[in-house]
Design a protein around this motif. Structure first.
Motif, short mmCIF file in Angstrom:
data_model
loop_
_atom_site.label_atom_id
_atom_site.label_comp_id
_atom_site.label_asym_id
_atom_site.label_seq_id
_atom_site.Cartn_x
_atom_site.Cartn_y
_atom_site.Cartn_z
N THR A 240 0.82 -1.21 0.00
CA THR A 240 0.00 0.00 0.00
C THR A 240 0.85 1.26 0.00
O THR A 240 0.50 2.24 -0.64
CB THR A 240 -0.96 0.03 1.20
OG1 THR A 240 -0.21 -0.09 2.41
CG2 THR A 240 -1.96 -1.10 1.12
N GLY A 241 1.99 1.23 0.69
CA GLY A 241 2.88 2.39 0.69
C GLY A 241 3.46 2.64 -0.68
O GLY A 241 3.54 3.78 -1.14
N GLY A 242 3.86 1.58 -1.36
CA GLY A 242 4.41 1.72 -2.71
C GLY A 242 3.36 2.21 -3.68
O GLY A 242 3.64 3.04 -4.55
N SER A 243 2.15 1.71 -3.53
CA SER A 243 1.06 2.15 -4.41
C SER A 243 0.73 3.62 -4.19
O SER A 243 0.52 4.37 -5.14
CB SER A 243 -0.19 1.31 -4.18
OG SER A 243 0.05 -0.04 -4.44
N LEU A 244 0.68 4.03 -2.93
CA LEU A 244 0.39 5.42 -2.62
C LEU A 244 1.49 6.33 -3.14
O LEU A 244 1.22 7.39 -3.71
CB LEU A 244 0.23 5.61 -1.11
CG LEU A 244 -0.06 7.03 -0.64
CD1 LEU A 244 -1.39 7.50 -1.22
CD2 LEU A 244 -0.06 7.11 0.86
N TRP A 245 2.75 5.91 -3.00
CA TRP A 245 3.87 6.71 -3.49
C TRP A 245 3.79 6.87 -5.00
O TRP A 245 4.01 7.96 -5.53
CB TRP A 245 5.18 6.05 -3.09
CG TRP A 245 6.37 6.87 -3.40
CD1 TRP A 245 7.25 6.68 -4.41
CD2 TRP A 245 6.81 8.05 -2.72
NE1 TRP A 245 8.21 7.64 -4.40
CE2 TRP A 245 7.96 8.50 -3.38
CE3 TRP A 245 6.34 8.75 -1.63
CZ2 TRP A 245 8.66 9.63 -2.96
CZ3 TRP A 245 7.03 9.87 -1.22
CH2 TRP A 245 8.16 10.30 -1.88
N ALA A 246 3.47 5.79 -5.72
CA ALA A 246 3.36 5.86 -7.18
C ALA A 246 2.20 6.76 -7.59
O ALA A 246 2.31 7.55 -8.53
CB ALA A 246 3.17 4.46 -7.76
N LEU A 247 1.08 6.68 -6.87
CA LEU A 247 -0.07 7.52 -7.18
C LEU A 247 0.26 8.99 -6.95
O LEU A 247 -0.06 9.84 -7.80
CB LEU A 247 -1.27 7.11 -6.32
CG LEU A 247 -2.52 7.96 -6.48
CD1 LEU A 247 -3.10 7.79 -7.88
CD2 LEU A 247 -3.55 7.59 -5.42
#
Length: 71
Positions: A54-61
């Motif tokens: 979830t952290g990686g996804s949020l960072w990419a978003l």
């Protein structure tokens, strides 16, 4: 900067592994109407992996949003 990031990640992973190994007793976790009973180490590993995803996804978003604002 890459070495600093790798060092921080390594320290956090080692700390999580030490915590998991030292807390291997079975625990019960309740959320809404769901209950799961599993070793504490397993739950720590699952929560750590979910946090990474979830952290990686949020960072990419957020990166995509900021790049769109700049264009």
């Amino acid at each position: 900067m890459r070495w600093v990031n790798m060092a921080v990640i390594t320290i956090l992973v080692v700390a999580a592994l030490i915590f998991a190994v030292q807390n291997f007793q079975s625990v019960t976790v309740s959320f809404l109407s769901f209950r799961i009973s599993a070793p504490h180490a397993f739950l720590v590993a699952i929560i750590y992996l979910l946090g990474m995803i979830t952290g990686g996804s949020l960072w990419a978003l957020m990166r995509r949003v900021f790049e769109g604002v700049r264009s």
